[in-house]
Enzyme design. Structure first.
Site, mmCIF file in Angstrom:
data_model
loop_
_atom_site.group_PDB
_atom_site.id
_atom_site.type_symbol
_atom_site.label_atom_id
_atom_site.label_comp_id
_atom_site.label_asym_id
_atom_site.label_seq_id
_atom_site.Cartn_x
_atom_site.Cartn_y
_atom_site.Cartn_z
ATOM 1 N N LYS A 45 0.821 -1.191 0.000
ATOM 2 C CA LYS A 45 0.000 0.000 0.000
ATOM 3 C C LYS A 45 0.862 1.251 0.000
ATOM 4 O O LYS A 45 0.392 2.336 -0.283
ATOM 5 C CB LYS A 45 -0.886 0.026 1.270
ATOM 6 N N GLU A 101 7.567 2.180 -6.389
ATOM 7 C CA GLU A 101 7.787 1.735 -5.009
ATOM 8 C C GLU A 101 7.923 2.938 -4.082
ATOM 9 O O GLU A 101 8.324 4.023 -4.519
ATOM 10 C CB GLU A 101 9.049 0.849 -4.981
ATOM 11 N N ASP A 102 7.573 2.735 -2.817
ATOM 12 C CA ASP A 102 7.705 3.828 -1.850
ATOM 13 C C ASP A 102 9.137 3.994 -1.369
ATOM 14 O O ASP A 102 9.673 5.100 -1.335
ATOM 15 C CB ASP A 102 6.743 3.633 -0.656
ATOM 16 N N ASP A 105 14.951 -0.432 0.851
ATOM 17 C CA ASP A 105 15.712 -0.530 2.085
ATOM 18 C C ASP A 105 16.768 -1.631 1.892
ATOM 19 O O ASP A 105 17.811 -1.382 1.299
ATOM 20 C CB ASP A 105 14.695 -0.846 3.196
ATOM 21 N N PHE A 154 13.963 5.406 10.189
ATOM 22 C CA PHE A 154 12.645 4.859 9.875
ATOM 23 C C PHE A 154 11.663 6.001 9.678
ATOM 24 O O PHE A 154 11.418 6.786 10.584
ATOM 25 C CB PHE A 154 12.147 3.890 10.949
ATOM 26 N N VAL A 155 11.126 6.073 8.457
ATOM 27 C CA VAL A 155 10.267 7.203 8.118
ATOM 28 C C VAL A 155 8.831 6.770 7.861
ATOM 29 O O VAL A 155 8.568 5.627 7.479
ATOM 30 C CB VAL A 155 10.808 7.962 6.875
ATOM 31 N N ARG A 167 0.061 6.720 7.231
ATOM 32 C CA ARG A 167 0.154 6.802 5.778
ATOM 33 C C ARG A 167 -0.374 8.128 5.229
ATOM 34 O O ARG A 167 0.010 8.566 4.158
ATOM 35 C CB ARG A 167 -0.628 5.655 5.119
HETATM 36 P P1 IMP Z 1 13.196 -3.940 1.529
HETATM 37 O O1 IMP Z 1 12.713 -5.258 1.033
HETATM 38 O O2 IMP Z 1 14.037 -4.097 2.778
HETATM 39 O O3 IMP Z 1 13.885 -3.108 0.491
HETATM 40 O O4 IMP Z 1 11.937 -3.183 2.094
HETATM 41 C C1 IMP Z 1 11.107 -2.443 1.325
HETATM 42 C C2 IMP Z 1 9.809 -2.227 2.059
HETATM 43 O O5 IMP Z 1 10.005 -2.089 3.460
HETATM 44 C C3 IMP Z 1 9.165 -0.949 1.639
HETATM 45 O O6 IMP Z 1 8.326 -1.144 0.533
HETATM 46 C C4 IMP Z 1 8.414 -0.524 2.880
HETATM 47 O O7 IMP Z 1 7.143 -1.107 2.905
HETATM 48 C C5 IMP Z 1 9.217 -1.081 4.012
HETATM 49 N N1 IMP Z 1 10.109 -0.068 4.613
HETATM 50 C C6 IMP Z 1 11.455 -0.010 4.563
HETATM 51 N N2 IMP Z 1 11.935 1.063 5.219
HETATM 52 C C7 IMP Z 1 10.854 1.723 5.677
HETATM 53 C C8 IMP Z 1 10.685 2.955 6.425
HETATM 54 O O8 IMP Z 1 11.624 3.679 6.793
HETATM 55 N N3 IMP Z 1 9.408 3.297 6.700
HETATM 56 C C9 IMP Z 1 8.322 2.571 6.317
HETATM 57 N N4 IMP Z 1 8.436 1.435 5.606
HETATM 58 C C10 IMP Z 1 9.685 1.014 5.298
HETATM 59 MG MG MG Z 2 6.173 -1.203 0.606
#
Ligand code: IMP
Ligand code: MG
Length: 183
Positions: A45, A101-102, A105, A154-155, A167
């Site tokens: 989402k 993508e948002d 990470d 963490f945002v 959100r």
């Molecule tokens: P990744 O698989 O570790 O790259 O994680 C990506 C997903 O983790 C994103 O699509 C977010 O849903 C969540 N995520 C990672 N960092 C944050 C953050 O700082 N705030 C909120 N969601 C995050």
């Molecule tokens: Mg996500």
């Protein structure tokens, strides 16, 4: 002045800063997809706000679709496993796919998602992300377009959540540590 949520330590990106940057990136995407009709995929989402602002600034003819995947649960760390909760309705074979993508990470989510979509024989797959935290990368994942590279914090807000909250904040803010450290 925008009122800052009491659980937010500070505002990292204001709504105005985001709007300005999203318009610039939309222009770059228009150039990239000139003469083509990409299917723009919103990863639910977290991307929903970014996605709706981005596509309204794009002039390229496009179609949209939605996908929900998860590798997070309620915590602040990625597990590395990808679960598809909602798949695309579009047949992407031969299509130009733009994943919206948002935040990237560890990179696990997009690494696995890109592999999965590439197996469906699209013409191309590109990634545009609102935020990137390159310091935290565990797998090689370079998005083609990034709006903002950010520090390892963490945002929340502008679509991003912590345990499904925040959100709807109209900015990206750093969540107070006390909110998740004693959760
Ligand atoms: P990744 O698989 O570790 O790259 O994680 C990506 C997903 O983790 C994103 O699509 C977010 O849903 C969540 N995520 C990672 N960092 C944050 C953050 O700082 N705030 C909120 N969601 C995050
Ligand atoms: Mg996500």
């Amino acid at each position: 002045m925008v009122e800052v949520h009491p659980n937010v330590e500070y505002v990292m990106l204001t709504g105005q800063q985001i709007t300005r940057r999203v318009k610039m990136v939309a222009k770059q995407l228009d150039k990239l997809y000139e003469g083509r009709k990409p299917v723009v995929v919103c990863i639910l989402k977290g991307s929903v706000i970014f996605f709706s602002d981005l596509i309204r600034n794009m002039k390229t003819p496009l179609t949209i679709d939605f996908m929900a995947v998860s590798s997070y649960g309620n915590g602040t760390k990625s597990t590395g496993e990808l679960t598809i909760k909602k798949d695309l309705a579009t047949d992407i074979k031969g299509r130009d796919v733009l994943i919206v993508e948002d935040i990237i990470d560890s990179g696990n989510t997009l690494y696995n998602l890109k592999k999965l979509l590439n197996a469906r024989a699209p013409a191309s797959v590109n990634i545009v992300t609102l935020l990137d935290k390159p310091e935290r990368r565990e797998v090689p994942m370079e998005p083609e377009y990034t709006c903002f590279v950010i520090e390892d914090e963490f945002v929340v807000g502008y679509g991003l959540d912590y345990a499904e909250e925040y959100r709807n904040l109209p900015y990206v803010g750093v969540l107070k540590r006390s909110v998740y450290e004693n959760a």
